[in-house]
Design a protein around this motif. Structure first.
Motif, PDB file in Angstrom:
ATOM      1  N   THR A 172       0.966  -1.343   0.149  1.00 25.60           N
ATOM      2  CA  THR A 172       0.076   0.133   0.108  1.00 25.60           C
ATOM      3  C   THR A 172       0.967   1.424  -0.161  1.00 25.60           C
TER       4      THR A 172
ATOM      5  N   LEU B 175       2.979  -6.808  -6.934  1.00 23.24           N
ATOM      6  CA  LEU B 175       1.845  -6.174  -6.490  1.00 23.24           C
ATOM      7  C   LEU B 175       1.934  -4.670  -6.841  1.00 23.24           C
TER       8      LEU B 175
ATOM      9  N   GLY C 233      -0.303  -1.961  -8.551  1.00 26.42           N
ATOM     10  CA  GLY C 233      -1.233  -1.466  -7.810  1.00 26.42           C
ATOM     11  C   GLY C 233      -1.125   0.040  -7.627  1.00 26.42           C
TER      12      GLY C 233
ATOM     13  N   ASN D 274      -4.851  -5.365  -0.694  1.00 27.60           N
ATOM     14  CA  ASN D 274      -3.451  -5.922  -0.628  1.00 27.60           C
ATOM     15  C   ASN D 274      -3.412  -7.146   0.201  1.00 27.60           C
TER      16      ASN D 274
END
Length: 344
Positions: free
Chosen positions: A149, A208, A212, A270
């Motif tokens: 994140t 990711l 992301g 996530n």
């Protein structure tokens, strides 16, 4: 800190479910970094013949404590031996004296073992304590989610800010590149990489992150377009401020509301993504404690209900706490309540 920020914080605290969820989740996460002292098959402290040892931080062979070989001792057996000898030696074990990767082969029957007083959530199909694996899985899942994140939002904010500020051909070119990159199937890429390389924490983190960041660029880009036409930006240009100073010192602090409000929900996604990859077998390598891997075991041992129920419950409660935090943050930063916050 501005008066508006203070009022937003007070409003967040007034939303009890979000405020207490943040305290609880933060406390649990901080405590998880001390799991080696709570759930571990290594002793916290050993006193042998007047000497003090700390096996949690260093390796000691069995012959250090009167054993016959150089392998690491079983500290539970060593504790029983010292108690029987009554020679003043002692072993202090963690509250839960089991490791997340330790197969308990001395239990009766074959794994997975059902819940018992000694193992309240039973064991998995390799005889490992499920409760201990859940605890370590919480630390891994939350750490992974926070890292993805943070770096995704950081990258998305940086690129979106440049797009919105410079606009024109630069914005159009980057936007087309983002749209092309967004069409790459993420799951297939993970499968391909997992077939070539052994999946690892770092590989999954990078994959990711590179997929992301794109969503956040749209919000920051729009905020930049809105803010760059305002008078304080023109004043900064007139005073000779550089583009980077205008973007990141003047405009960006006034454009971070979408980042703050979306961060908790991005974290939820996530954490769930890691769990899903582990469930499908393309996640963290064995024997890493993982909620998704336990769910996969539950599918293979359908009558061992604790293998499915335990990780699902842990995932549900964690995501619920994060969602409560996200809802409270979104309500505290809601533009509709801006006037009431100012004149409160």
């Amino acid at each position: 800190m501005s008066e508006l920020s203070k009022k937003r914080i007070r409003k967040f605290k007034s939303i009890k479910r979000g405020y207490y969820s943040l305290i609880l989740l933060t406390l649990l996460y901080l405590l998880s970094f001390g799991l080696e002292f709570l759930a571990n098959n290594k002793a916290i402290l050993v006193r042998y013949e007047g000497q003090w040892y700390f096996p949690t931080f260093a390796y000691f062979p069995a012959n250090t404590f009167g054993g016959v070989n150089s392998a690491e001792p079983d500290y539970r057996e060593l504790q029983q031996r010292f108690e029987q000898e009554a020679a003043g030696n002692m072993v202090i074990l963690p509250l839960i004296p089991y490791s997340p990767t330790e197969s308990l082969l001395d239990l009766p029957g074959s794994p997975p073992h059902p819940p018992s007083w000694e193992h309240p959530l039973g064991t998995d199909d390799r005889g490992r304590d499920v409760f201990v694996r859940l605890l370590y899985g919480f630390r891994i899942s939350l750490s992974f989610g926070l890292q993805v994140t943070f770096f995704s939002l950081l990258l998305g904010v940086f690129i979106g800010a440049l797009q919105g500020y410079y606009g024109g051909r630069f914005d159009l070119t980057v936007q087309r590149m983002i749209e092309i990159w967004a069409t790459v199937p993420q799951l297939y890429l993970v499968i391909i990489i997992s077939s070539i390389f052994e999946p690892s924490y770092l590989w999954l983190l990078l994959i990711l992150i590179v997929f992301g960041w794109m969503g956040m660029t749209f919000y920051i880009r729009a905020e930049m377009y809105r803010e760059k036409s305002k008078e304080y930006v023109q004043a900064a240009r007139a005073l000779g401020a550089s583009d980077m100073a205008i973007i990141f010192k003047h405009i960006l602090p006034n454009s971070l509301v979408p980042v703050i409000t979306l961060a908790p929900f991005t974290l939820v996604g996530n954490i769930f993504a890691l769990t899903a990859l582990d469930f499908l077998g393309f996640g963290l390598p064995a024997p890493t404690p993982s909620w998704g891997e336990l769910m996969g075991q539950g599918m293979g041992n359908i009558y061992s209900y604790w293998l499915s129920l335990s990780p699902i419950s842990a995932l549900f409660l964690t995501l619920l706490l994060v969602t409560f935090i996200g809802e409270a943050v979104r309500e505290a930063f809601d533009p509709k309540s801006l006037n009431s916050l100012i004149y409160e």
